[in-house]
Design a protein around this motif. Structure first.
Motif, short mmCIF file in Angstrom:
data_model
loop_
_atom_site.label_atom_id
_atom_site.label_comp_id
_atom_site.label_asym_id
_atom_site.label_seq_id
_atom_site.Cartn_x
_atom_site.Cartn_y
_atom_site.Cartn_z
N ILE A 102 0.84 -1.20 0.00
CA ILE A 102 0.00 0.00 0.00
C ILE A 102 0.88 1.25 0.00
CG2 ILE A 102 -1.82 1.26 1.24
CD1 ILE A 102 -2.62 -1.51 -0.11
N ALA A 103 1.96 1.24 0.76
CA ALA A 103 2.89 2.38 0.77
C ALA A 103 3.50 2.58 -0.62
CB ALA A 103 3.99 2.17 1.81
N ALA A 104 3.86 1.49 -1.30
CA ALA A 104 4.43 1.61 -2.64
C ALA A 104 3.42 2.21 -3.62
CB ALA A 104 4.92 0.25 -3.13
N LEU A 105 2.18 1.80 -3.53
CA LEU A 105 1.13 2.38 -4.38
C LEU A 105 0.98 3.87 -4.11
CD1 LEU A 105 -1.56 -0.42 -4.16
CD2 LEU A 105 -0.54 0.44 -6.28
N SER A 106 0.94 4.23 -2.83
CA SER A 106 0.77 5.62 -2.45
C SER A 106 1.96 6.47 -2.89
CB SER A 106 0.57 5.72 -0.94
OG SER A 106 0.41 7.05 -0.53
N GLN A 107 3.15 5.95 -2.67
CA GLN A 107 4.38 6.67 -3.04
C GLN A 107 4.46 6.84 -4.55
OE1 GLN A 107 7.93 4.53 -1.96
NE2 GLN A 107 9.24 6.30 -2.24
N CYS A 108 4.14 5.80 -5.30
CA CYS A 108 4.19 5.88 -6.76
C CYS A 108 3.17 6.89 -7.27
CB CYS A 108 3.92 4.50 -7.35
SG CYS A 108 4.13 4.43 -9.13
N HIS A 109 1.96 6.89 -6.70
CA HIS A 109 0.95 7.85 -7.12
C HIS A 109 1.41 9.28 -6.83
CE1 HIS A 109 -3.06 9.05 -8.40
NE2 HIS A 109 -3.01 9.95 -7.43
N LEU A 110 1.98 9.49 -5.65
CA LEU A 110 2.53 10.81 -5.31
C LEU A 110 3.51 11.27 -6.37
CD1 LEU A 110 3.55 13.20 -3.43
CD2 LEU A 110 5.13 11.50 -2.48
N LEU A 111 4.47 10.45 -6.69
CA LEU A 111 5.52 10.85 -7.64
C LEU A 111 4.94 11.08 -9.04
CD1 LEU A 111 8.28 8.45 -6.33
CD2 LEU A 111 8.11 10.92 -5.95
N SER A 112 4.00 10.24 -9.46
CA SER A 112 3.35 10.43 -10.76
C SER A 112 2.51 11.71 -10.75
CB SER A 112 2.47 9.23 -11.10
OG SER A 112 3.24 8.07 -11.22
N TYR A 113 1.81 11.95 -9.63
CA TYR A 113 0.97 13.14 -9.54
C TYR A 113 1.80 14.42 -9.58
CZ TYR A 113 -2.55 16.48 -8.30
OH TYR A 113 -3.39 17.57 -8.33
N LEU A 114 2.89 14.46 -8.83
CA LEU A 114 3.74 15.66 -8.84
C LEU A 114 4.24 15.93 -10.25
CD1 LEU A 114 5.76 15.16 -5.52
CD2 LEU A 114 3.73 16.61 -5.91
N HIS A 115 4.55 14.89 -11.00
CA HIS A 115 5.00 15.04 -12.38
C HIS A 115 3.91 15.67 -13.25
CE1 HIS A 115 6.51 14.13 -16.37
NE2 HIS A 115 5.40 13.43 -16.59
N VAL A 116 2.69 15.10 -13.18
CA VAL A 116 1.63 15.64 -14.04
C VAL A 116 1.20 17.04 -13.59
CG1 VAL A 116 0.82 13.39 -14.84
CG2 VAL A 116 -0.27 14.43 -12.86
N ALA A 117 1.25 17.31 -12.30
CA ALA A 117 0.91 18.66 -11.83
C ALA A 117 1.91 19.67 -12.39
CB ALA A 117 0.88 18.71 -10.31
N ALA A 118 3.19 19.39 -12.24
CA ALA A 118 4.22 20.31 -12.75
C ALA A 118 4.10 20.47 -14.27
CB ALA A 118 5.61 19.81 -12.37
N SER A 119 3.84 19.38 -14.97
CA SER A 119 3.71 19.43 -16.43
C SER A 119 2.50 20.24 -16.87
CB SER A 119 3.59 18.01 -17.00
OG SER A 119 4.76 17.28 -16.74
N ASN A 120 1.53 20.39 -15.98
CA ASN A 120 0.31 21.15 -16.30
C ASN A 120 0.27 22.52 -15.64
OD1 ASN A 120 -1.92 19.49 -17.88
ND2 ASN A 120 -0.68 18.06 -16.71
N GLY A 121 1.41 22.98 -15.14
CA GLY A 121 1.50 24.33 -14.58
C GLY A 121 0.84 24.51 -13.23
N LEU A 122 0.61 23.42 -12.50
CA LEU A 122 0.00 23.52 -11.18
C LEU A 122 1.09 23.43 -10.12
CD1 LEU A 122 -3.04 21.17 -11.76
CD2 LEU A 122 -3.04 23.67 -11.73
N VAL A 123 1.05 24.34 -9.16
CA VAL A 123 2.06 24.39 -8.11
C VAL A 123 1.49 23.74 -6.85
CG1 VAL A 123 3.55 25.86 -6.71
CG2 VAL A 123 3.06 26.48 -9.10
N VAL A 124 1.93 22.52 -6.59
CA VAL A 124 1.52 21.78 -5.40
C VAL A 124 2.46 22.19 -4.28
CG1 VAL A 124 1.34 19.49 -4.34
CG2 VAL A 124 0.63 19.84 -6.73
N ILE A 125 1.89 22.58 -3.13
CA ILE A 125 2.75 22.96 -2.00
C ILE A 125 2.69 21.95 -0.86
CG2 ILE A 125 2.79 25.41 -2.59
CD1 ILE A 125 0.74 25.82 -0.29
N THR A 126 1.62 21.16 -0.77
CA THR A 126 1.57 20.05 0.19
C THR A 126 0.82 18.89 -0.44
OG1 THR A 126 -0.50 20.64 1.32
CG2 THR A 126 1.54 21.61 2.19
N TYR A 127 1.17 17.69 0.00
CA TYR A 127 0.52 16.47 -0.47
C TYR A 127 0.60 15.47 0.67
CZ TYR A 127 -0.42 12.43 -3.56
OH TYR A 127 -0.95 11.32 -4.17
N ARG A 128 -0.53 14.91 1.02
CA ARG A 128 -0.59 13.87 2.04
C ARG A 128 -1.58 12.83 1.57
NH1 ARG A 128 -0.25 13.18 7.94
NH2 ARG A 128 -1.65 11.47 8.42
#
Length: 167
Positions: A64-90
């Motif tokens: 479950i931690a691996a799924l969560s961690q992978c989603h986090l890293l994928s999400y930060l990538h797509v957010a940055a690629s789409n011009g969205l500035v994420v400042i916190t993620y939990r």
């Protein structure tokens, strides 16, 4: 064919209490997870329900931690690629194991990412940020590797906003 990347870990059982696996109750489930170049070992065990140490990570939690961690890293990538500035993620992720005889399997996982965007973003940006979890899921190597459903219950906030925007 795509590029291949190899990964190697070592597991060292530390639960021999002097008589090895003479009986089901005679041995501990404790072990260490190690990898070359890593600064920290992970102390593992089985789930407490299976005679493990509840203070140590069990394999189901690590999946479950691996799924969560992978989603986090994928999400930060797509957010940055789409011009969205994420400042916190939990993420407060959960999963369910179903026992089947002496075995069992994970049957589902739910990720609950709570993302905060920088204050300059709009409610429309927050809606887009929420939708991007679907793309992050498509890109997640681990989610693409499991045979059970992984669902998402994202919440997107804007820094300084009183309530989450309605989607």
């Amino acid at each position: 064919m795509g590029n291949e990347h190899g990964y190697a870990v070592s597991i060292q059982w530390t639960g021999n209490r002097g008589e090895g696996t003479a009986t089901y109750r005679s041995y501990g489930r404790d072990h260490r997870i190690l990898a070359d170049g890593k600064n920290h070992e992970i102390d593992g065990s089985s789930d407490r329900a299976f005679r493990g140490d509840a203070e140590r990570w069990n394999p189901e939690e690590l999946v479950i931690a691996a799924l969560s961690q992978c989603h986090l890293l994928s999400y930060l990538h797509v957010a940055a690629s789409n011009g969205l500035v994420v400042i916190t993620y939990r993420d407060d992720a959960t999963g369910t194991l179903q026992q089947e005889g002496e075995g069992g399997r994970l049957i589902e996982a739910t990720l609950r990412p709570r993302v905060t965007l920088a204050a300059h973003h709009t409610d429309e940006d927050a809606r887009r940020a929420t939708q991007l979890h679907e793309r992050a899921s498509e890109l997640c190597f681990i989610a693409n590797s499991v045979s059970f459903p992984v669902t998402h219950e994202p919440v997107t906030l804007i820094e300084g906003a009183q309530e989450p925007p309605r989607h």
